[in-house]
Design an enzyme around this catalytic site. Structure first.
Site, PDB file in Angstrom:
ATOM      1  N   PRO A 110     -71.500  -5.701  38.416  1.00  0.00           N
ATOM      2  CA  PRO A 110     -70.401  -6.680  38.364  1.00  0.00           C
ATOM      3  C   PRO A 110     -69.202  -6.368  39.253  1.00  0.00           C
ATOM      4  O   PRO A 110     -68.229  -7.107  39.222  1.00  0.00           O
ATOM      5  CB  PRO A 110     -69.991  -6.651  36.893  1.00  0.00           C
ATOM      6  N   GLY A 111     -69.226  -5.268  40.012  1.00  0.00           N
ATOM      7  CA  GLY A 111     -68.259  -5.203  41.094  1.00  0.00           C
ATOM      8  C   GLY A 111     -67.209  -4.106  41.084  1.00  0.00           C
ATOM      9  O   GLY A 111     -66.333  -4.099  41.936  1.00  0.00           O
ATOM     10  N   CYS A 229     -76.628   5.895  37.769  1.00  0.00           N
ATOM     11  CA  CYS A 229     -76.059   6.390  36.514  1.00  0.00           C
ATOM     12  C   CYS A 229     -77.189   7.001  35.703  1.00  0.00           C
ATOM     13  O   CYS A 229     -77.346   6.734  34.521  1.00  0.00           O
ATOM     14  CB  CYS A 229     -75.325   5.284  35.757  1.00  0.00           C
TER      15      CYS A 229
HETATM   16  C1  SAM Z   1     -76.147  -0.090  38.824  1.00  0.00           C
HETATM   17  S1  SAM Z   1     -76.028  -1.783  38.965  1.00  0.00           S
HETATM   18  C2  SAM Z   1     -74.671  -1.990  40.071  1.00  0.00           C
HETATM   19  C3  SAM Z   1     -73.307  -1.778  39.482  1.00  0.00           C
HETATM   20  C4  SAM Z   1     -72.188  -2.078  40.460  1.00  0.00           C
HETATM   21  N1  SAM Z   1     -72.342  -1.326  41.677  1.00  0.00           N
HETATM   22  C5  SAM Z   1     -70.810  -1.840  39.893  1.00  0.00           C
HETATM   23  O1  SAM Z   1     -70.183  -0.833  40.194  1.00  0.00           O
HETATM   24  O2  SAM Z   1     -70.326  -2.710  39.152  1.00  0.00           O
HETATM   25  C6  SAM Z   1     -77.394  -2.163  39.979  1.00  0.00           C
HETATM   26  C7  SAM Z   1     -77.443  -3.588  40.486  1.00  0.00           C
HETATM   27  O3  SAM Z   1     -78.508  -3.679  41.447  1.00  0.00           O
HETATM   28  C8  SAM Z   1     -78.968  -5.016  41.456  1.00  0.00           C
HETATM   29  N2  SAM Z   1     -80.250  -5.004  42.197  1.00  0.00           N
HETATM   30  C9  SAM Z   1     -81.462  -4.606  41.770  1.00  0.00           C
HETATM   31  N3  SAM Z   1     -82.363  -4.711  42.763  1.00  0.00           N
HETATM   32  C10 SAM Z   1     -81.711  -5.186  43.846  1.00  0.00           C
HETATM   33  C11 SAM Z   1     -82.103  -5.536  45.176  1.00  0.00           C
HETATM   34  N4  SAM Z   1     -83.361  -5.386  45.586  1.00  0.00           N
HETATM   35  N5  SAM Z   1     -81.158  -6.024  46.019  1.00  0.00           N
HETATM   36  C12 SAM Z   1     -79.885  -6.208  45.605  1.00  0.00           C
HETATM   37  N6  SAM Z   1     -79.466  -5.900  44.352  1.00  0.00           N
HETATM   38  C13 SAM Z   1     -80.364  -5.388  43.489  1.00  0.00           C
HETATM   39  C14 SAM Z   1     -79.006  -5.365  39.986  1.00  0.00           C
HETATM   40  O4  SAM Z   1     -78.967  -6.761  39.792  1.00  0.00           O
HETATM   41  C15 SAM Z   1     -77.746  -4.655  39.449  1.00  0.00           C
HETATM   42  O5  SAM Z   1     -76.667  -5.543  39.377  1.00  0.00           O
END
Ligand code: SAM
Length: 432
Positions: A110-111, A229
């Site tokens: 979510p950013g 994480c």
């Molecule tokens: C650990 S979370 C990210 C949290 C974010 N960086 C933050 O700090 O709020 C991982 C994210 O990777 C996305 N994701 C998974 N596979 C992906 C892909 N092939 N390309 C882009 N995003 C992907 C998921 O939807 C998820 O939102």
């Protein structure tokens, strides 16, 4: 309950620290926030924020808090801070970002990390914030808009597709990879069940593909921050090792150590464990592709379109152009995203209806009071009523559009007639 296989893996990893790790589950997860330094300095924030805060040791702008009311203060709605888990603040802190950089947050929703990068860019360069999930991107966009940035795009695609379209394009990339989430078990026990269904073996091939794409997307001299994480070396150090083996010009960069940090296996990256720091679990590693080359950043001012409402603005926009798409006016940063699914191609300024221009909430949030020709400061009680969509009565006589603020930080627009201000807050931003 933690699965036996997981306990076995963690015992293997932590050895004599294993019991301390288990004991950390008896402690409450730490609550924390990060100050939006593009809007307010940390010292000014600390002077006026009424709740008790304790600094997160590894970043100047992060603070732990205890009070559950913290995220209901009008400053939250003014975008002065974001609720972010303390350990998750490390990747954004560790990635060096220079003004003018073109940055990709590859898995952004979510950013939290996107917001930190935008702070570091300080209104220059560009952040392309991407996530494969459209629903998660909505939350991402709301967070970026609330904090009031201009130099961003939000795209919704599998980041592997980007490597084909933009090889060697980005100065910096943050890859906060999807992972088995072991570091979040204390904060979100539902992840334990998810781990049983999809453990390390599910994520490892995904992460290998993603890190390969990320390296391809980097410019010569560019830097990549890989983070998860989770604790398992298969998803952390071994993914980095895989990339180092695959790309001869990729090298590890050092990360500043703080008390309680643990060096990763073979000196690769850094691990944060909940029994050693005030935060949840995380892994962070910084890499560089080749050697950095000097670069020149061009700053080109864009001409504001001839729309009556925009005459109220005293703000310059750089390195992009104004575009009307489906009756909506955007400032679109220079980045060829044709053919890529895009949630927001820059700042939405407002909607052009037949008779008038309806300014957007995102525009209000992106302004400083001196960037709009009329503004008013509300007290806390009035601010909360404004955020609930109510008409505001003030002791001041004003006419026309007004930027409604708390302590000089915008909450939205209003339209004044004498001492009454009609509420123009976007309906989707009204709080209950
Ligand atoms: C650990 S979370 C990210 C949290 C974010 N960086 C933050 O700090 O709020 C991982 C994210 O990777 C996305 N994701 C998974 N596979 C992906 C892909 N092939 N390309 C882009 N995003 C992907 C998921 O939807 C998820 O939102």
């Amino acid at each position: 309950m933690l699965p036996d296989t997981y306990l076995h893996n963690m015992k293997d990893l932590l050895k004599e620290e294993f019991d301390d790790y288990l004991a950390s589950f008896d402690d409450e997860p730490v609550k924390s926030l990060r100050v939006n330094t593009s809007k307010i300095s940390v010292s000014d924030f600390l002077k006026s924020f009424p709740y008790e805060l304790e600094k997160v040791p590894w970043t100047e702008d992060g603070f732990c808090y205890k009070d559950n009311e913290v995220n209901k203060h009008p400053y939250y709605y003014a975008g002065l801070y974001y609720i972010q888990e303390a350990s998750a603040m490390l990747p954004g802190e560790m990635l060096p970002v220079d003004e003018g950089d073109i940055v990709l947050d590859a898995c952004a929703a979510p950013g939290g990390k996107s917001l930190k990068i935008l702070n570091k860019l300080n209104g220059t360069g560009l952040l392309v914030s991407n996530d494969i999930s459209a629903s998660r991107c909505n939350a991402l966009l709301r967070n970026i808009e609330r904090q009031g940035y201009v130099n961003y795009l939000v795209i919704v695609t599998d980041m592997k597709n980007l490597a084909v379209r933009y090889p060697g394009y980005f100065d910096k990339i943050i890859l906060d990879a999807p992972c088995s989430g072991e570091g979040m078990f204390r904060k979100d026990p539902s992840l334990i069940e998810a781990w049983v269904r999809r453990g390390n073996e599910y994520y490892v091939p995904v992460q290998k593909e993603l890190i390969t794409a990320a390296v391809k997307l980097l410019k010569e001299g560019g830097m990549l921050l890989y983070s998860t994480c989770t604790f398992s070396p298969e998803e952390d150090e071994e993914i980095v090792r895989y990339a180092l083996n695959a790309f001869a010009d990729l090298k590890l960069l050092p990360i500043k150590m703080h008390e309680g940090f643990t060096k990763g296996k073979d000196g690769i990256g850094v691990k944060l464990f909940p029994h050693k720091v005030k935060g949840e679990g995380h892994f962070t590693c910084l890499l560089q592709k080749g050697e950095k080359r000097p670069q020149e950043h061009i700053k080109r001012k864009a001409d504001l379109p001839d729309i009556g409402f925009l005459k109220h603005l005293k703000k310059d926009f750089y390195n992009g152009e104004f575009m009307t798409i489906n009756d909506k006016l955007y400032f679109v940063p220079d980045f060829d995203h044709a053919g890529i699914r895009t949630l927001r191609s820059g700042l939405l300024l407002g909607e052009i209806t037949r008779y008038l221009f309806k300014p957007s909430q995102a525009l209000a949030m992106s302004l400083r009071p001196d960037e709009f020709d009329q503004s008013i400061n509300l007290d806390n009680g009035q601010a909360l009523r404004y955020l609930k969509g109510e008409t505001i009565r003030t002791g001041t006589d004003l006419e026309g559009y007004v930027l409604v603020c708390i302590d000089g930080y915008p909450l939205g627009f209003g339209k004044a007639a004498g001492s009454s201000i009609k509420n123009l807050i976007d309906r989707g931003w009204i709080i209950r």
